[in-house]
Design a protein around this motif. Sequence first.
Motif, short mmCIF file in Angstrom:
data_model
loop_
_atom_site.label_atom_id
_atom_site.label_comp_id
_atom_site.label_asym_id
_atom_site.label_seq_id
_atom_site.Cartn_x
_atom_site.Cartn_y
_atom_site.Cartn_z
N SER A 102 0.92 -0.86 -0.37
CA SER A 102 -0.16 0.24 0.16
C SER A 102 0.85 1.37 0.02
N ASN A 151 1.14 3.40 2.01
CA ASN A 151 1.41 3.90 3.38
C ASN A 151 2.56 3.18 3.84
N GLN A 152 2.25 1.46 3.09
CA GLN A 152 3.92 0.48 3.62
C GLN A 152 4.64 1.72 2.82
N LYS A 163 5.93 4.11 2.52
CA LYS A 163 5.91 5.12 2.50
C LYS A 163 6.66 4.84 4.24
N ALA A 164 5.94 3.87 4.41
CA ALA A 164 7.13 3.18 5.97
C ALA A 164 7.83 3.25 5.49
N THR A 181 10.85 6.29 4.83
CA THR A 181 10.50 7.37 5.46
C THR A 181 11.25 6.97 7.21
N SER A 202 10.52 4.50 8.75
CA SER A 202 9.64 3.63 10.30
C SER A 202 9.58 2.42 10.41
N LEU A 223 6.46 -4.71 8.68
CA LEU A 223 5.24 -4.57 7.52
C LEU A 223 4.22 -5.79 7.49
N LYS A 259 8.45 11.90 -3.09
CA LYS A 259 8.48 12.75 -2.48
C LYS A 259 7.28 13.70 -2.15
N ASP A 305 10.18 13.58 5.48
CA ASP A 305 11.71 13.11 5.13
C ASP A 305 11.83 11.96 4.44
N PHE A 306 12.66 11.48 3.73
CA PHE A 306 13.35 10.11 3.94
C PHE A 306 13.63 10.11 4.96
N GLY A 307 14.30 8.84 4.92
CA GLY A 307 14.35 8.14 6.85
C GLY A 307 16.25 7.86 5.75
N GLY A 320 -4.78 2.33 -0.91
CA GLY A 320 -5.10 1.95 0.94
C GLY A 320 -5.51 0.59 0.96
#
Lengths: 305, 355
Positions: free
Chosen positions: A125, A127-128, A130-131, A134, A136, A143, A168, A176-178, A223
């Motif tokens: 997804s 969000n995954q 993105k996680a 970033t 996270s 995941l 981005k 921000d990128f992690g 999503g």
Amino acid sequence: MFRSALVLILAVLGLLATTTMPAQESSTRINVSGSDTMNLLTQRFAEAYQAANPGVEISVRGGGSGVGINDLMEGLVDIAQSSRSMKPEEIERMKAGGKEVEEHIVGLDGLAVAVHVSSPVQELSLNQIKAIYTGSVQRWSQLNPEWPDERIIVYSRESNSGTYDFFKEHVLRGADFGNGISYLAATAAIANSVGDNRNAIGFGGIAYFVRVPNARIVAVSAGRGQAAVLPVEEGGTHPKYSVIQDGSYPISRPLQYYTTTTASPAAKAFLAWMKTPEGQKIVEQIEYIPLGDSALAGEKNDSSE
Amino acid sequence: MSLRIPPAAGNGGAPPPGLNATRLRERLRRGVSPFRRFREKTVEGMLLVCGVISTVAIVLIFFFLFKEGIKAASMVELDEFLYSTVSVLEYDIELDEMVNKGEKTDIVWQPASDPPRVSIVPLLWGSFGIAFLTAIISTLAGVAAGTYLSEMATKRTRDIVKPMLELLVGIPTVVIGFFMLAVIALPLYRFAVSIGLEKIYIDTYNMFVGSVGVSIVIIPVIASLVDDALRSVPDDLRAASLSLGATRWQTSWRVVLPAGISGVFAAIILGFGRAIGETMIVLMCAGNAPQLVANPFAAVRTMTASIAAEMGTAGQGTIWYQSLFFVGALLVTLTFVLNLIVELIVNRYRKKIRL
């Protein structure tokens, strides 16, 4: 004796003038710079266009979308190729310099997210993704407990690329990128690296990933609960136009060229030619997505207004 | 058996006839022809200009770098070069959502973000990590190769090997980077995974691969310098050791190497300094990820690679741009200090051996 020599010199000069002058007049130069992602596309455009229009000379240079827009601002190029929209502050700066910009969309590109071919990951997804980007989550198992408990090797483009900015903005939505992301200078390098490392993930133009047999493009959903859409045809060797043209694939972007309103007629003609069936065929050849019929029709209305 | 050196033939060391000290002094006093003196002066002047130009260039580089670098220190708080505050985003596996869990301090080089985060710690980690690994690899190999060349190799072998080594120093680093990238990195990763190291050997391009690449450049430098250092150890020491019944190995390891140890140290530090400054190889095959991970097989980014990769993008006058100058100033200071140390060691060593 002296006089005849003078006459001879004048004659030679005159001859030179007559032979070089018309050549200068008929050869028009169009300078393009910007997005590395679009470099190949513009080069193919330029080759075909130069073959059909002798006397037009087109020079294409990469450097990144930001570089192209800067060049356009400083009047170094006629056309900037950009894989992202111009930022408001860039438009402001252009205005401050007394220049208006025109945008020309000539095709679409879906941004693929790809993993190693041996990875169990089939869909992600937004969000995954993105996680992961970033920072996270650091392991696949964070995941999905069924995925391996191994560190995710994350690849991104350098910060000067339009792909980076687009990702981005549309996937990280401003976050921000992690830490721990490898920044590579080209999408082809990302595609190869993803094919090389069993825990890798990378993003970039679909065309680059379908060429690497060890990299597999994953389906992306907007999503949870929404259908994941795969931007390639069955077998993974061709981009799937329909899902990108109708917007059901969540990460796609326009391929655009910017000019100033005062651009030379030659540059404008070149841009108009890109939207003809001939130009669109080139878009398709290098595995970008041609504009749908509706988009082309809309463009025509716009320009006639 | 007489140990006396036979006197040189002829008049035994006296100056050649017809040029005794008085006449020589006389000639010097009267001086050379004006034209010759002019020529001497011109050459001397030209050499002086060359010397001055290079000195001025160095001073200007220092001045410019520090001037720009200090601007960065005035734009951000000094502690921001160490850490910055970022928001903690956590992924909720049930909701498939990102949840904001407040803020934390993090050590991160992310100058393209808004606001820019310019902790130089990950870059220092990358640079020093690569330099240390390189120093270890190339000290082992370089000292061994240098000792071999100086102590064991026959003249024939040496005449072939030493020019080859020096040739290796001259290979453009981009070629070495390309070689590591295309030929070494991937098979190495596959090998590591195949022997079950996939939890440790995580990145295809990593600090270790970068270090091996840099070592290819540094080993010949160290080997060549160690060879020179050992060759200037007086032969008396070797002769004494061998005559006491020591083997060649014992002589090299326990007598010659300790005698030339300051030269060897100088070589190692010089190699370390070059490894810190190396750019192209690490840019190509060390992974380019500015991060702090205590694993030599994780991707890193060095100070040099950051400058090379980002200078074109950083807008002039931004915090990003000035921070890159700050990094550059730091880099210059580091290599300057290292070179100074080498100079001091070599000076001491020259006095000791009385060269």
